[in-house]
Design a protein around this motif. Structure first.
Motif, PDB file in Angstrom:
ATOM      1  N   ILE A 124       0.862  -1.176   0.000  1.00  0.00           N
ATOM      2  CA  ILE A 124       0.000   0.000   0.000  1.00  0.00           C
ATOM      3  C   ILE A 124       0.900   1.227   0.000  1.00  0.00           C
ATOM      4  O   ILE A 124       1.976   1.224   0.612  1.00  0.00           O
ATOM      5  CB  ILE A 124      -0.954  -0.008   1.214  1.00  0.00           C
ATOM      6  CG1 ILE A 124      -2.028   1.055   1.051  1.00  0.00           C
ATOM      7  CG2 ILE A 124      -0.198   0.150   2.524  1.00  0.00           C
ATOM      8  CD1 ILE A 124      -3.160   0.930   2.041  1.00  0.00           C
ATOM      9  N   GLY A 125       0.470   2.256  -0.729  1.00  0.00           N
ATOM     10  CA  GLY A 125       1.308   3.450  -0.839  1.00  0.00           C
ATOM     11  C   GLY A 125       1.369   4.236   0.459  1.00  0.00           C
ATOM     12  O   GLY A 125       2.405   4.346   1.100  1.00  0.00           O
ATOM     13  N   ARG A 126       0.209   4.757   0.862  1.00  0.00           N
ATOM     14  CA  ARG A 126       0.139   5.528   2.110  1.00  0.00           C
ATOM     15  C   ARG A 126      -1.323   5.701   2.464  1.00  0.00           C
ATOM     16  O   ARG A 126      -2.086   6.309   1.722  1.00  0.00           O
ATOM     17  CB  ARG A 126       0.805   6.892   1.947  1.00  0.00           C
ATOM     18  CG  ARG A 126       1.012   7.681   3.242  1.00  0.00           C
ATOM     19  CD  ARG A 126       1.943   8.852   2.976  1.00  0.00           C
ATOM     20  NE  ARG A 126       2.342   9.519   4.189  1.00  0.00           N
ATOM     21  CZ  ARG A 126       1.881  10.716   4.590  1.00  0.00           C
ATOM     22  NH1 ARG A 126       0.983  11.359   3.851  1.00  0.00           N
ATOM     23  NH2 ARG A 126       2.317  11.262   5.699  1.00  0.00           N
ATOM     24  N   ALA A 127      -1.724   5.155   3.598  1.00  0.00           N
ATOM     25  CA  ALA A 127      -3.131   5.242   3.990  1.00  0.00           C
ATOM     26  C   ALA A 127      -3.270   4.913   5.470  1.00  0.00           C
ATOM     27  O   ALA A 127      -2.426   4.224   6.060  1.00  0.00           O
ATOM     28  CB  ALA A 127      -3.983   4.286   3.163  1.00  0.00           C
ATOM     29  N   TYR A 128      -4.356   5.400   6.063  1.00  0.00           N
ATOM     30  CA  TYR A 128      -4.672   5.042   7.436  1.00  0.00           C
ATOM     31  C   TYR A 128      -5.352   3.676   7.428  1.00  0.00           C
ATOM     32  O   TYR A 128      -6.322   3.446   6.703  1.00  0.00           O
ATOM     33  CB  TYR A 128      -5.598   6.081   8.070  1.00  0.00           C
ATOM     34  CG  TYR A 128      -5.997   5.743   9.490  1.00  0.00           C
ATOM     35  CD1 TYR A 128      -5.136   6.002  10.551  1.00  0.00           C
ATOM     36  CD2 TYR A 128      -7.228   5.141   9.759  1.00  0.00           C
ATOM     37  CE1 TYR A 128      -5.482   5.681  11.852  1.00  0.00           C
ATOM     38  CE2 TYR A 128      -7.587   4.818  11.054  1.00  0.00           C
ATOM     39  CZ  TYR A 128      -6.710   5.090  12.100  1.00  0.00           C
ATOM     40  OH  TYR A 128      -7.056   4.759  13.386  1.00  0.00           O
ATOM     41  N   VAL A 129      -4.809   2.750   8.218  1.00  0.00           N
ATOM     42  CA  VAL A 129      -5.333   1.383   8.269  1.00  0.00           C
ATOM     43  C   VAL A 129      -6.053   1.200   9.596  1.00  0.00           C
ATOM     44  O   VAL A 129      -5.425   1.164  10.658  1.00  0.00           O
ATOM     45  CB  VAL A 129      -4.198   0.350   8.123  1.00  0.00           C
ATOM     46  CG1 VAL A 129      -4.758  -1.067   8.186  1.00  0.00           C
ATOM     47  CG2 VAL A 129      -3.449   0.570   6.807  1.00  0.00           C
ATOM     48  N   GLY A 137       2.209   2.227   5.041  1.00  0.00           N
ATOM     49  CA  GLY A 137       2.529   2.214   3.617  1.00  0.00           C
ATOM     50  C   GLY A 137       4.010   2.352   3.320  1.00  0.00           C
ATOM     51  O   GLY A 137       4.821   2.652   4.202  1.00  0.00           O
ATOM     52  N   VAL A 138       4.351   2.137   2.062  1.00  0.00           N
ATOM     53  CA  VAL A 138       5.747   2.247   1.619  1.00  0.00           C
ATOM     54  C   VAL A 138       6.262   3.660   1.827  1.00  0.00           C
ATOM     55  O   VAL A 138       7.427   3.877   2.191  1.00  0.00           O
ATOM     56  CB  VAL A 138       5.864   1.830   0.139  1.00  0.00           C
ATOM     57  CG1 VAL A 138       7.300   2.001  -0.357  1.00  0.00           C
ATOM     58  CG2 VAL A 138       5.405   0.384  -0.060  1.00  0.00           C
ATOM     59  N   ALA A 139       5.393   4.638   1.599  1.00  0.00           N
ATOM     60  CA  ALA A 139       5.794   6.030   1.780  1.00  0.00           C
ATOM     61  C   ALA A 139       6.121   6.355   3.228  1.00  0.00           C
ATOM     62  O   ALA A 139       6.779   7.363   3.509  1.00  0.00           O
ATOM     63  CB  ALA A 139       4.692   6.971   1.277  1.00  0.00           C
TER      64      ALA A 139
END
Length: 306
Positions: A124-129, A137-139
């Motif tokens: 996942i790139g960047r997100a609230y889980v 995320g990777v970012a």
């Protein structure tokens, strides 16, 4: 490994001549169901990728290497080599079996541990889980997700199709390339798929599966079949069908498939076409180059998201 007995006749015997008349290519003397354009440089019998052993000039069959007639030395004087220069092994599917085993174990862990396990490892790139209660995320510096996501799957059908493809494509490639080169091909293709997914997909879109690596095996198989003058129609037809599913089915990360395919073609071409004098340098140098592109793409995307 089951092996068909070799023909007792030489390369110009009646049986071989009949094959030439009936087929566009002769069949391997140890595997009659496999057509091949390669012959042993010593006895001139046709040999498939699994049987060919690299010699000082061309390739030799296992029989010539075993009795030492191909080199003029004892059978143990030279280590048998594959088409790509790798070490030939008895179990040509060992690494494929291990990769399938790792994928199955990870899938069982997903079933046992639930979403929190999958959410920690999927791409996942960047997100609230929500399940983790944090920004992921990777970012966020979690580069490991580009690798771990290659061993996760979203359903029984997902892992079944990927593992069947891995078994069908992996064995012949492992035999033709050798374990080390096959290992490099698999992981570089998978990471190329992850890299393109991270670069182009929505930052909050999760992605998982071995499809990037599997599509890399598709690409490398096509390159190998072309190198051996095999009939390309079966692999092309299968690849087209998979691409139709890739772009026609929802919830499929097409970026992983295309990235893996391109990575597999590039690495596969280097593996089977590199000149013998600089073979290792070109083969692994190409792998390093593809990985460098993945790193650059990852850095570019991370800069966009942070």
């Amino acid at each position: 490994m089951d092996q068909a007995p070799g023909s007792p006749q030489g390369p110009q015997g009646p049986q071989d001549q009949g094959s030439k008349d009936a087929r566009s290519l002769p069949t391997c003397y140890r595997h009659p169901d496999r057509e091949t354009g390669i012959r042993c440089t010593r006895c001139e019998r046709p040999i498939c990728p699994e049987c060919m052993i690299s010699a000082s000039v061309g390739f030799q069959c296992p029989d010539c290497v075993r009795d030492g007639s191909g080199t003029g030395h004892a059978p143990t004087a030279n280590q048998p080599r594959t088409l790509a220069g790798g070490t030939q092994t008895r179990d040509t599917r060992l690494l494929t079996k291990i990769l399938i085993g790792v994928n199955v174990v990870m899938f069982l862990a997903q079933l046992r541990l639930g979403d929190r396990f999958t959410d920690r490892l999927e791409l996942i790139g960047r997100a609230y889980v929500p399940s983790l209660g944090s920004l992921e995320g990777v970012a966020e510096g979690q580069w490991y997700r580009m690798l771990t996501s290659m061993f996760l799957h979203g359903s029984y059908i997902h892992i079944l199709f990927n593992m069947l493809s891995l078994w069908w494509l992996g064995g012949p490639l492992e035999a033709a390339l050798g374990r080390a080169r096959y290992f490099a091909l698999y992981f570089v293709s998978g990471l190329a798929g992850s890299g393109l997914t991270y670069l182009l997909a929505a930052q909050n879109q999760p992605s998982l599966g071995a499809s990037g690596a599997v599509f890399g095996l598709f690409g490398a198989t096509a390159v190998l079949m072309r190198r051996l003058n095999y009939d390309m129609r079966p692999i092309i037809a299968l690849l087209v069908i998979n691409l139709i599913f890739t772009f026609g089915w929802s919830n499929i990360a097409w970026q992983a498939h295309i990235g893996g395919l391109v990575g597999g073609v590039v690495v596969g071409y280097a593996m089977v076409h590199a000149p013998r004098e600089k073979r290792t340098l070109i083969q692994y140098g190409t792998c390093a180059l593809v990985l460098a592109v993945v790193v650059v793409a990852t850095l570019v995307r991370t800069a966009q998201l942070t």
